[in-house]
Design a protein around this motif. Structure first.
Motif, short mmCIF file in Angstrom:
data_model
loop_
_atom_site.label_atom_id
_atom_site.label_comp_id
_atom_site.label_asym_id
_atom_site.label_seq_id
_atom_site.Cartn_x
_atom_site.Cartn_y
_atom_site.Cartn_z
N ALA A 130 0.75 -1.14 0.16
CA ALA A 130 0.10 -0.06 -0.13
C ALA A 130 0.89 1.21 0.20
CB ALA A 130 -1.04 0.13 1.22
N ALA A 131 1.97 1.04 0.82
CA ALA A 131 2.95 2.40 0.79
C ALA A 131 3.39 2.47 -0.71
CB ALA A 131 3.99 2.13 1.77
N TYR A 132 3.87 1.21 -1.30
CA TYR A 132 4.48 1.28 -2.67
C TYR A 132 3.42 2.07 -3.60
CZ TYR A 132 6.99 -0.17 -6.79
OH TYR A 132 7.64 -0.60 -8.01
N ALA A 133 2.06 1.68 -3.35
CA ALA A 133 0.99 2.32 -4.39
C ALA A 133 0.89 3.74 -4.02
CB ALA A 133 -0.35 1.52 -4.08
N ARG A 134 0.99 4.27 -2.80
CA ARG A 134 1.05 5.56 -2.54
C ARG A 134 1.94 6.37 -3.04
NH1 ARG A 134 -1.39 3.46 2.25
NH2 ARG A 134 0.51 3.48 3.32
N GLY A 135 3.13 5.73 -3.12
CA GLY A 135 4.42 6.26 -3.62
C GLY A 135 4.08 6.69 -5.20
N VAL A 136 3.52 5.61 -6.05
CA VAL A 136 3.41 5.64 -7.24
C VAL A 136 2.35 6.96 -7.51
CG1 VAL A 136 2.24 4.81 -9.30
CG2 VAL A 136 3.77 3.11 -7.70
N VAL A 137 1.20 6.94 -6.68
CA VAL A 137 0.15 8.18 -6.89
C VAL A 137 1.07 9.29 -6.73
CG1 VAL A 137 -1.79 9.04 -5.82
CG2 VAL A 137 -2.02 6.45 -6.28
N ALA A 138 1.69 9.33 -5.69
CA ALA A 138 2.54 10.75 -5.28
C ALA A 138 3.31 11.17 -6.67
CB ALA A 138 3.46 10.70 -4.08
N ASN A 139 4.07 10.34 -7.36
CA ASN A 139 4.94 10.43 -8.20
C ASN A 139 3.99 11.05 -9.28
OD1 ASN A 139 7.27 10.10 -7.05
ND2 ASN A 139 7.25 7.76 -7.67
N LEU A 140 2.83 10.29 -9.78
CA LEU A 140 1.97 10.60 -10.85
C LEU A 140 1.66 11.99 -10.59
CD1 LEU A 140 0.22 7.20 -11.51
CD2 LEU A 140 1.97 8.43 -12.83
N ALA A 141 1.24 12.40 -9.30
CA ALA A 141 0.62 13.47 -9.16
C ALA A 141 1.73 14.76 -9.17
CB ALA A 141 -0.01 13.70 -7.53
N ARG A 142 2.99 14.55 -8.85
CA ARG A 142 3.82 15.38 -9.16
C ARG A 142 3.96 15.78 -10.63
NH1 ARG A 142 8.04 12.51 -7.18
NH2 ARG A 142 7.48 13.11 -4.97
N SER A 143 4.21 14.62 -11.19
CA SER A 143 4.23 14.91 -12.72
C SER A 143 3.29 15.58 -13.29
CB SER A 143 4.39 13.65 -13.41
OG SER A 143 5.45 12.82 -13.16
N ARG A 144 1.90 15.33 -12.68
CA ARG A 144 0.70 16.30 -13.22
C ARG A 144 0.90 17.71 -13.08
NH1 ARG A 144 -4.30 14.91 -15.39
NH2 ARG A 144 -6.00 16.50 -15.03
N ILE A 145 1.31 17.94 -11.62
CA ILE A 145 1.19 19.29 -11.14
C ILE A 145 2.53 19.81 -11.91
CG2 ILE A 145 2.14 20.69 -9.18
CD1 ILE A 145 0.78 18.47 -7.40
N ARG A 146 3.63 19.28 -12.34
CA ARG A 146 4.70 19.96 -13.13
C ARG A 146 4.03 20.15 -14.49
NH1 ARG A 146 9.63 15.82 -10.97
NH2 ARG A 146 9.99 17.41 -9.02
N SER A 147 3.45 19.40 -15.18
CA SER A 147 2.85 19.66 -16.41
C SER A 147 1.93 20.61 -16.45
CB SER A 147 2.26 18.33 -16.94
OG SER A 147 3.00 17.19 -17.05
N ALA A 148 1.15 20.76 -15.33
CA ALA A 148 0.35 22.08 -15.17
C ALA A 148 0.86 23.29 -15.10
CB ALA A 148 -0.85 21.68 -14.00
N VAL A 149 1.96 23.31 -14.30
CA VAL A 149 2.80 24.47 -13.88
C VAL A 149 3.53 25.06 -15.45
CG1 VAL A 149 5.01 25.52 -12.96
CG2 VAL A 149 3.01 24.33 -11.67
N ARG A 150 4.13 23.91 -15.95
CA ARG A 150 4.73 24.41 -17.40
C ARG A 150 3.53 24.75 -18.28
NH1 ARG A 150 7.79 19.49 -16.40
NH2 ARG A 150 5.94 18.33 -17.48
N GLU A 151 2.48 24.33 -18.53
CA GLU A 151 1.42 24.83 -19.41
C GLU A 151 0.94 26.24 -18.82
OE1 GLU A 151 -3.12 23.76 -20.47
OE2 GLU A 151 -2.21 22.09 -19.41
N ARG A 152 0.76 26.52 -17.70
CA ARG A 152 0.32 27.71 -17.26
C ARG A 152 1.50 28.69 -17.77
NH1 ARG A 152 -2.21 25.19 -12.94
NH2 ARG A 152 -0.57 25.16 -11.32
N ARG A 153 2.60 28.40 -17.63
CA ARG A 153 3.87 29.21 -17.81
C ARG A 153 3.77 29.39 -19.49
NH1 ARG A 153 8.34 26.28 -14.34
NH2 ARG A 153 8.00 27.43 -12.39
#
Length: 181
Positions: free
Chosen positions: A63-86
């Motif tokens: 379950a911790a491994y799964a939460r880590g995968v979600v966190a990494n995917l969320a981080r990537s999504r946030i970074r993409s959104a920031v790049r798009e806003r820029r």
């Protein structure tokens, strides 16, 4: 998940999915602030886990491994959104530099209307009308068919017309120099 058994891997994954999907979606929602993206991120994470299920099920804390995968995917999504806003901010700031007296409320309305479009429709409109790309070049850029570009652009323009009024939407199409000058 409980003690490990010699259970069928597919059944074991199904049980893991049932136990953790809602938690992973909630985590994704809290990390990104996007309720509509949370289910997609949780599903993407679980798909990634399924592809590595032998490794995941052998982990001490799946379950911790799964939460880590979600966190990494969320981080990537946030970074993409920031790049798009820029990119959007840069695009609009460059557009503003070439306008004698920008109609600030109209620019804000257009930006807001574009943000309300789903990504593919927004991308088609921006590439076709702001960057003046052909349907073929837009299709190549987005990795979709020319027919999809045509339909997505048409539908997006109809949505923009509803949001902004027909005069403003037709001004976007007819006034490409405003987008690019």
């Amino acid at each position: 998940m409980g003690p490990r058994t010699a259970q069928d891997p597919a059944a074991e994954f199904h049980e893991f999915f049932e136990l953790h999907y809602a938690e992973l979606a909630r985590l994704a929602h809290l990390l990104t602030g996007e309720a509509d993206a949370a289910d997609d991120l949780a599903a993407d994470a679980l798909l990634a886990l399924w592809h590595r299920w032998d490794r995941v099920r052998a982990a001490d804390h799946p379950a911790a491994y799964a939460r880590g995968v979600v966190a990494n995917l969320a981080r990537s999504r946030i970074r993409s959104a920031v790049r798009e806003r820029r990119r959007i901010a840069l695009f609009w700031s460059q557009r503003g530099e070439h306008t004698d007296e920008p109609d600030v409320p109209a620019v804000v309305d257009v930006q807001g209307a574009l943000r309300r479009l789903p990504f593919r429709k927004r991308a088609c409109v921006v590439l076709r009308h702001a960057f003046d790309l052909s349907e073929r070049d837009t299709a190549l850029t987005l990795g979709i068919s020319v027919g999809t570009v045509k339909s997505q652009t048409s539908r997006a323009m109809a949505q923009l017309e509803q949001m902004l009024g027909s005069r403003a939407a037709s001004h976007l199409v007819g006034g490409r120099e405003q987008w690019t000058s």
